[in-house]
Design an enzyme around this catalytic site. Structure first.
Site, PDB file in Angstrom:
ATOM      1  N   CYS A  79       0.817  -1.218   0.000  1.00 52.11           N
ATOM      2  CA  CYS A  79       0.000   0.000   0.000  1.00 52.11           C
ATOM      3  C   CYS A  79       0.851   1.268   0.000  1.00 52.11           C
ATOM      4  O   CYS A  79       0.603   2.189  -0.793  1.00 52.11           O
ATOM      5  CB  CYS A  79      -0.993  -0.010   1.155  1.00 52.11           C
ATOM      6  SG  CYS A  79      -0.295   0.001   2.818  1.00 52.11           S
ATOM      7  N   HIS A 130      -2.779   0.939   6.951  1.00 47.81           N
ATOM      8  CA  HIS A 130      -3.098   0.897   5.521  1.00 47.81           C
ATOM      9  C   HIS A 130      -3.251   2.317   4.994  1.00 47.81           C
ATOM     10  O   HIS A 130      -3.756   3.199   5.689  1.00 47.81           O
ATOM     11  CB  HIS A 130      -4.387   0.113   5.279  1.00 47.81           C
ATOM     12  CG  HIS A 130      -4.655  -0.174   3.837  1.00 47.81           C
ATOM     13  ND1 HIS A 130      -3.829  -0.962   3.061  1.00 47.81           N
ATOM     14  CD2 HIS A 130      -5.653   0.231   3.015  1.00 47.81           C
ATOM     15  CE1 HIS A 130      -4.316  -1.032   1.834  1.00 47.81           C
ATOM     16  NE2 HIS A 130      -5.424  -0.307   1.781  1.00 47.81           N
ATOM     17  N   HIS A 142      -5.967   1.424  -4.073  1.00 50.45           N
ATOM     18  CA  HIS A 142      -5.015   0.927  -3.076  1.00 50.45           C
ATOM     19  C   HIS A 142      -4.501  -0.452  -3.465  1.00 50.45           C
ATOM     20  O   HIS A 142      -5.036  -1.103  -4.355  1.00 50.45           O
ATOM     21  CB  HIS A 142      -5.657   0.905  -1.689  1.00 50.45           C
ATOM     22  CG  HIS A 142      -6.823  -0.042  -1.552  1.00 50.45           C
ATOM     23  ND1 HIS A 142      -6.978  -0.858  -0.475  1.00 50.45           N
ATOM     24  CD2 HIS A 142      -7.901  -0.286  -2.340  1.00 50.45           C
ATOM     25  CE1 HIS A 142      -8.092  -1.565  -0.588  1.00 50.45           C
ATOM     26  NE2 HIS A 142      -8.665  -1.226  -1.721  1.00 50.45           N
TER      27      HIS A 142
END
Length: 172
Positions: A79, A130, A142
């Site tokens: 990510c 994240h 993402h």
């Protein structure tokens, strides 16, 4: 101007402005309408990575890389690798760690989000776990997890992402 949305997002209709501004032009989403911003350049770069494999520790300012540990045999992005790559196309340097990216830039209210802003999730009271790039509406792009690919997700309709939201940052 109105964006024509295709199956991969902003489609092939944008052709000129961001390529003149970005250090290296994106493959497909090279410009995002009049008034191109660094955030739009970052979003276009991320959209060009749709479908690229998730790779733990993968990604650099130059693009997908072999990762580390679980990602050592997979070329792709994790990510924070995706976000650092996307923002590097706009001339902004980010760390390759979600927690550090959370501290790189200006915190913004969710209602003030703009294309390319970083969205952070998870981690309780510690660093977020994240990060994603905001596109429009409730849509983000993402690199979700091992075994998955770079994808778009509606974070406003996802029970997980709605409850795990930690904040938004505008790099640069």
């Amino acid at each position: 101007m109105r964006a024509v949305l295709g199956s991969r997002g902003l489609g092939d209709v944008y052709k000129s402005q961001a390529s003149a501004l970005a250090p290296a032009p994106a493959k497909q989403h090279t410009a995002l309408l009049t008034g191109t911003t660094k955030g739009k350049i970052a979003a276009a770069a991320a959209l060009d990575q749709l479908g690229v494999s998730f790779s733990w520790g993968g990604g650099s300012a130059k693009g997908p890389t072999l990762g580390i540990g679980r990602g050592a045999r997979t070329r792709g992005f994790d990510c924070s690798g995706l976000t650092l790559y996307a923002w590097s196309r706009a001339g902004v340097r980010l760390s390759h760690y979600t927690g550090a990216q959370f501290r790189q830039g200006r915190r913004i209210a969710l209602r003030a989000r703009r294309m390319g802003d970083l969205l952070f999730f998870g981690g309780g009271t510690g660093d977020p776990t994240h990060v994603a790039l905001f596109l429009h509406g409730g849509l983000m792009i993402h690199a979700p997890k091992t075994g998955d690919v770079v994808r778009k997700t509606n974070f406003l309709t996802s029970s997980y992402f709605r409850t795990a939201f930690r904040g938004a940052v505008r790099p640069g």
